[in-house]
Write a protein that holds these residues in place. Structure first.
Motif, PDB file in Angstrom:
ATOM      1  N   ALA A  98       0.833  -1.203   0.000  1.00 13.94           N
ATOM      2  CA  ALA A  98       0.000   0.000   0.000  1.00 13.94           C
ATOM      3  C   ALA A  98       0.868   1.252   0.000  1.00 13.94           C
ATOM      4  O   ALA A  98       0.595   2.223  -0.725  1.00 13.94           O
ATOM      5  CB  ALA A  98      -0.933  -0.014   1.208  1.00 13.94           C
ATOM      6  N   TYR A  99       1.932   1.241   0.809  1.00 12.41           N
ATOM      7  CA  TYR A  99       2.837   2.395   0.869  1.00 12.41           C
ATOM      8  C   TYR A  99       3.528   2.598  -0.471  1.00 12.41           C
ATOM      9  O   TYR A  99       3.603   3.728  -0.984  1.00 12.41           O
ATOM     10  CB  TYR A  99       3.872   2.176   1.968  1.00 12.41           C
ATOM     11  N   GLU A 100       4.036   1.519  -1.072  1.00 10.06           N
ATOM     12  CA  GLU A 100       4.739   1.629  -2.359  1.00 10.06           C
ATOM     13  C   GLU A 100       3.801   2.091  -3.466  1.00 10.06           C
ATOM     14  O   GLU A 100       4.217   2.810  -4.385  1.00 10.06           O
ATOM     15  CB  GLU A 100       5.353   0.278  -2.720  1.00 10.06           C
ATOM     16  N   THR A 101       2.525   1.698  -3.386  1.00  7.51           N
ATOM     17  CA  THR A 101       1.552   2.102  -4.404  1.00  7.51           C
ATOM     18  C   THR A 101       1.373   3.611  -4.409  1.00  7.51           C
ATOM     19  O   THR A 101       1.439   4.257  -5.466  1.00  7.51           O
ATOM     20  CB  THR A 101       0.205   1.411  -4.140  1.00  7.51           C
ATOM     21  N   LEU A 102       1.151   4.202  -3.237  1.00  6.14           N
ATOM     22  CA  LEU A 102       0.963   5.652  -3.170  1.00  6.14           C
ATOM     23  C   LEU A 102       2.250   6.389  -3.510  1.00  6.14           C
ATOM     24  O   LEU A 102       2.219   7.438  -4.159  1.00  6.14           O
ATOM     25  CB  LEU A 102       0.474   6.043  -1.782  1.00  6.14           C
ATOM     26  N   ASP A 103       3.387   5.841  -3.097  1.00  7.92           N
ATOM     27  CA  ASP A 103       4.664   6.461  -3.426  1.00  7.92           C
ATOM     28  C   ASP A 103       4.887   6.453  -4.936  1.00  7.92           C
ATOM     29  O   ASP A 103       5.381   7.431  -5.506  1.00  7.92           O
ATOM     30  CB  ASP A 103       5.798   5.715  -2.718  1.00  7.92           C
ATOM     31  N   PHE A 105       2.517   6.419  -7.381  1.00  7.02           N
ATOM     32  CA  PHE A 105       1.643   7.389  -8.039  1.00  7.02           C
ATOM     33  C   PHE A 105       2.100   8.821  -7.743  1.00  7.02           C
ATOM     34  O   PHE A 105       1.977   9.706  -8.598  1.00  7.02           O
ATOM     35  CB  PHE A 105       0.197   7.192  -7.590  1.00  7.02           C
ATOM     36  N   GLY A 106       2.644   9.052  -6.551  1.00  7.46           N
ATOM     37  CA  GLY A 106       3.177  10.376  -6.251  1.00  7.46           C
ATOM     38  C   GLY A 106       4.356  10.732  -7.134  1.00  7.46           C
ATOM     39  O   GLY A 106       4.503  11.884  -7.554  1.00  7.46           O
ATOM     40  N   LEU A 111       6.329  14.577  -7.480  1.00  3.83           N
ATOM     41  CA  LEU A 111       6.467  15.006  -6.086  1.00  3.83           C
ATOM     42  C   LEU A 111       7.827  14.593  -5.545  1.00  3.83           C
ATOM     43  O   LEU A 111       8.350  13.533  -5.896  1.00  3.83           O
ATOM     44  CB  LEU A 111       5.361  14.399  -5.227  1.00  3.83           C
ATOM     45  N   SER A 112       8.386  15.399  -4.669  1.00  2.00           N
ATOM     46  CA  SER A 112       9.673  15.069  -4.051  1.00  2.00           C
ATOM     47  C   SER A 112       9.505  13.876  -3.112  1.00  2.00           C
ATOM     48  O   SER A 112       8.392  13.545  -2.687  1.00  2.00           O
ATOM     49  CB  SER A 112      10.218  16.268  -3.286  1.00  2.00           C
ATOM     50  N   ALA A 113      10.625  13.245  -2.777  1.00  2.00           N
ATOM     51  CA  ALA A 113      10.570  12.075  -1.892  1.00  2.00           C
ATOM     52  C   ALA A 113       9.984  12.450  -0.536  1.00  2.00           C
ATOM     53  O   ALA A 113       9.196  11.683   0.041  1.00  2.00           O
ATOM     54  CB  ALA A 113      11.977  11.495  -1.730  1.00  2.00           C
ATOM     55  N   LYS A 114      10.348  13.621  -0.017  1.00  2.00           N
ATOM     56  CA  LYS A 114       9.829  14.052   1.278  1.00  2.00           C
ATOM     57  C   LYS A 114       8.326  14.282   1.218  1.00  2.00           C
ATOM     58  O   LYS A 114       7.579  13.864   2.122  1.00  2.00           O
ATOM     59  CB  LYS A 114      10.538  15.337   1.704  1.00  2.00           C
ATOM     60  N   GLU A 115       7.857  14.926   0.138  1.00  2.00           N
ATOM     61  CA  GLU A 115       6.428  15.196  -0.006  1.00  2.00           C
ATOM     62  C   GLU A 115       5.645  13.902  -0.201  1.00  2.00           C
ATOM     63  O   GLU A 115       4.553  13.729   0.345  1.00  2.00           O
ATOM     64  CB  GLU A 115       6.189  16.143  -1.189  1.00  2.00           C
ATOM     65  N   ARG A 116       6.224  12.966  -0.966  1.00  2.00           N
ATOM     66  CA  ARG A 116       5.551  11.673  -1.163  1.00  2.00           C
ATOM     67  C   ARG A 116       5.397  10.939   0.164  1.00  2.00           C
ATOM     68  O   ARG A 116       4.351  10.348   0.431  1.00  2.00           O
ATOM     69  CB  ARG A 116       6.327  10.805  -2.157  1.00  2.00           C
ATOM     70  N   LYS A 117       6.439  10.960   0.969  1.00  2.00           N
ATOM     71  CA  LYS A 117       6.395  10.270   2.257  1.00  2.00           C
ATOM     72  C   LYS A 117       5.322  10.873   3.159  1.00  2.00           C
ATOM     73  O   LYS A 117       4.522  10.153   3.771  1.00  2.00           O
ATOM     74  CB  LYS A 117       7.761  10.348   2.944  1.00  2.00           C
ATOM     75  N   THR A 118       5.278  12.209   3.212  1.00  2.00           N
ATOM     76  CA  THR A 118       4.304  12.883   4.067  1.00  2.00           C
ATOM     77  C   THR A 118       2.883  12.588   3.613  1.00  2.00           C
ATOM     78  O   THR A 118       2.017  12.215   4.415  1.00  2.00           O
ATOM     79  CB  THR A 118       4.551  14.399   4.056  1.00  2.00           C
ATOM     80  N   ARG A 119       2.634  12.748   2.322  1.00  2.00           N
ATOM     81  CA  ARG A 119       1.270  12.536   1.818  1.00  2.00           C
ATOM     82  C   ARG A 119       0.855  11.070   1.922  1.00  2.00           C
ATOM     83  O   ARG A 119      -0.307  10.769   2.228  1.00  2.00           O
ATOM     84  CB  ARG A 119       1.177  13.011   0.363  1.00  2.00           C
ATOM     85  N   THR A 120       1.766  10.163   1.666  1.00  2.00           N
ATOM     86  CA  THR A 120       1.437   8.738   1.743  1.00  2.00           C
ATOM     87  C   THR A 120       1.016   8.355   3.154  1.00  2.00           C
ATOM     88  O   THR A 120       0.002   7.670   3.353  1.00  2.00           O
ATOM     89  CB  THR A 120       2.641   7.889   1.301  1.00  2.00           C
ATOM     90  N   GLY A 149      -7.482   2.874  -3.525  1.00  2.00           N
ATOM     91  CA  GLY A 149      -7.750   3.547  -4.800  1.00  2.00           C
ATOM     92  C   GLY A 149      -8.183   4.985  -4.597  1.00  2.00           C
ATOM     93  O   GLY A 149      -7.785   5.887  -5.340  1.00  2.00           O
ATOM     94  N   LEU A 150      -8.986   5.220  -3.563  1.00  2.00           N
ATOM     95  CA  LEU A 150      -9.405   6.580  -3.252  1.00  2.00           C
ATOM     96  C   LEU A 150      -8.216   7.425  -2.819  1.00  2.00           C
ATOM     97  O   LEU A 150      -8.100   8.601  -3.182  1.00  2.00           O
ATOM     98  CB  LEU A 150     -10.468   6.550  -2.155  1.00  2.00           C
ATOM     99  N   ALA A 151      -7.301   6.814  -2.070  1.00  2.00           N
ATOM    100  CA  ALA A 151      -6.105   7.540  -1.628  1.00  2.00           C
ATOM    101  C   ALA A 151      -5.235   7.934  -2.816  1.00  2.00           C
ATOM    102  O   ALA A 151      -4.738   9.062  -2.892  1.00  2.00           O
ATOM    103  CB  ALA A 151      -5.312   6.694  -0.635  1.00  2.00           C
ATOM    104  N   GLN A 152      -5.042   7.017  -3.783  1.00  2.00           N
ATOM    105  CA  GLN A 152      -4.193   7.346  -4.930  1.00  2.00           C
ATOM    106  C   GLN A 152      -4.826   8.432  -5.792  1.00  2.00           C
ATOM    107  O   GLN A 152      -4.119   9.177  -6.455  1.00  2.00           O
ATOM    108  CB  GLN A 152      -3.884   6.094  -5.760  1.00  2.00           C
ATOM    109  N   ALA A 153      -6.156   8.523  -5.781  1.00  2.00           N
ATOM    110  CA  ALA A 153      -6.816   9.562  -6.579  1.00  2.00           C
ATOM    111  C   ALA A 153      -6.564  10.947  -6.019  1.00  2.00           C
ATOM    112  O   ALA A 153      -6.742  11.949  -6.728  1.00  2.00           O
ATOM    113  CB  ALA A 153      -8.320   9.289  -6.641  1.00  2.00           C
ATOM    114  N   MET A 154      -6.133  11.039  -4.742  1.00  2.00           N
ATOM    115  CA  MET A 154      -5.932  12.344  -4.110  1.00  2.00           C
ATOM    116  C   MET A 154      -4.469  12.639  -3.823  1.00  2.00           C
ATOM    117  O   MET A 154      -4.156  13.642  -3.180  1.00  2.00           O
ATOM    118  CB  MET A 154      -6.741  12.413  -2.810  1.00  2.00           C
ATOM    119  N   ILE A 155      -3.543  11.799  -4.291  1.00  2.00           N
ATOM    120  CA  ILE A 155      -2.132  11.983  -3.977  1.00  2.00           C
ATOM    121  C   ILE A 155      -1.589  13.286  -4.555  1.00  2.00           C
ATOM    122  O   ILE A 155      -0.685  13.899  -3.996  1.00  2.00           O
ATOM    123  CB  ILE A 155      -1.301  10.775  -4.502  1.00  2.00           C
ATOM    124  N   ASN A 156      -2.172  13.765  -5.657  1.00  2.00           N
ATOM    125  CA  ASN A 156      -1.683  14.987  -6.296  1.00  2.00           C
ATOM    126  C   ASN A 156      -2.470  16.229  -5.887  1.00  2.00           C
ATOM    127  O   ASN A 156      -2.290  17.293  -6.475  1.00  2.00           O
ATOM    128  CB  ASN A 156      -1.734  14.844  -7.819  1.00  2.00           C
TER     129      ASN A 156
END
Length: 382
Positions: A98-103, A105-106, A111-120, A149-156
């Protein structure tokens, strides 16, 4: 108020191998999606909903008419950056966690690595999947896959969110959380397009609806315009004694001959179900199923939020998250007195002396060495 989507004379016709018209999925429709509203796109199977959504995403090209998203073509990369999409079926890489999936899509949105980590981390907590962050999504149930799936739709942090059957596969708690999230996004100024066969969900969150049938718009308007029954009125009052109710009915009969119906207001089954679950939680009854979502991701709620929105956030969060305890650095193991004595004995122990060689063997070795020495000396004289 600006329009996020504008469609004029929109047509999509599918053709066969010989380019002959086969089906007209969307047939000359005009509509707009206004900024900051929640629009419901409804219709039975085959009415043209999915085709319209695919054209909004730039996955299909219109046969005729004009379609723009944020004032540009739906195929524009700039437009796509501002769109979040939850498809009807959640298609994910089943070997990623789940973590790798959102990372992943980010990273597609730069998105930067720091921003991806925070949002994920925030999104996983928001959809109630923090405990499953390191599980492969291929092992998820349909409801859990819907949440990720809902989470990945809002990652951006999209300005325009398209949700195709967002509550499909979710339990009543998850459905309520998704609906509350949609309302929160609306208060923040986001624009949301929802397609669903669960009309009660649409009624709870949408400002306007468009109903399609046979590729054409058959009805369009706000919920108040479409659902209000103008020929009847309803009065809700506290429960009164029978004498008072008889007087009220007598007054009403003086003004109409129509039949009078008196009953008690009903709460929805969803509200009753959630109350039962809340009572069980208060009794600390545990469950092995999916947990309720946590706080709304902070990057989704930046900006102005009404007091109602804050109260909604508090309710969604449930309880304050527990602080993360720092893991102490590992220390060397403590030895017992017996172990320390054994180590001291080994350190003080003298080296084992070499095994003495037998005298006869030693004599043979000395004779062999003498012969070799004589041989080398004779060669040197030559």
């Amino acid at each position: 108020m600006a329009n996020v989507v504008e469609a004029v004379g929109l047509v999509k016709e599918f053709r066969d191998f010989w380019n002959r018209p086969k089906a007209k999925a969307v047939n000359d429709i005009d509509f707009e999606v206004r900024e900051g509203e929640v629009l419901g796109l409804l219709g039975p199977n085959g009415s043209g909903k999915s085709t319209t959504v695919k054209m909004l995403l730039g996955l299909l090209y219109p046969t005729g008419g004009r379609l723009s998203v944020f004032g540009t073509s739906p195929r524009s990369v700039d437009a796509k950056r501002m769109i979040g999409y939850l498809p009807e079926e959640t298609y994910l890489y089943k070997y990623l966690t789940a973590y790798e999936t959102l990372d992943f899509f980010g990273s597609l949105f730069g998105l930067s690595a720091k921003e991806r980590k925070t949002r994920t981390e925030q999104l996983l907590d928001m959809v109630g999947l923090s405990h499953a962050a390191n599980r492969r999504v291929g092992e998820f149930s349909k409801g859990m896959a819907r949440r990720i799936g809902l989470a990945q739709a809002m990652i951006n942090d999209p300005a325009f969110l398209i949700l195709d059957e967002p509550t499909s596969g979710l339990d009543p708690i998850g459905c309520r959380e998704v609906k509350d999230l949609i309302l929160l996004l609306k208060r923040r100024g986001k624009t949301v397009l929802v397609t669903s066969h669960l009309l009660s969900d649409v009624e709870d969150v949408c400002d306007r609806v468009i109903i399609l049938y046979g590729g054409k718009i058959r009805a369009e308007g706000s919920m108040e315009e479409l659902l209000s029954v103008k020929t009847s009125s309803r009065i809700t009052i506290p429960d009164l004694p029978p004498e008072a109710m008889e007087k009220i009915q007598a007054v009403i009969r003086e003004n109409t001959d129509a039949e009078i119906t008196i009953d008690h207001p009903h709460r929805t089954l969803e509200d009753f179900f959630l109350n039962v679950v809340d009572d069980a939680k208060k009794e600390s009854i545990s469950t092995s199923g999916a947990t309720s979502g946590g706080e709304i991701a902070s990057y989704l709620v930046d900006g102005d939020i009404s007091e109602t929105g804050k109260a909604k956030l508090d309710r969604l969060a449930g309880v304050e998250p527990e602080p993360v305890e720092e893991v102490p650095e590992p220390t060397a193991p403590v030895l017992t007195e017996q172990s320390q004595k054994m180590l001291s004995d080994l350190e003080e122990k003298e080296e084992v002396p070499e095994t003495p060689v037998d005298e006869a063997v030693q004599q043979q070795l000395d004779e062999a060495n003498k012969k070799l020495s004589d041989l080398f000396s004779s060669d040197d004289k030559k």
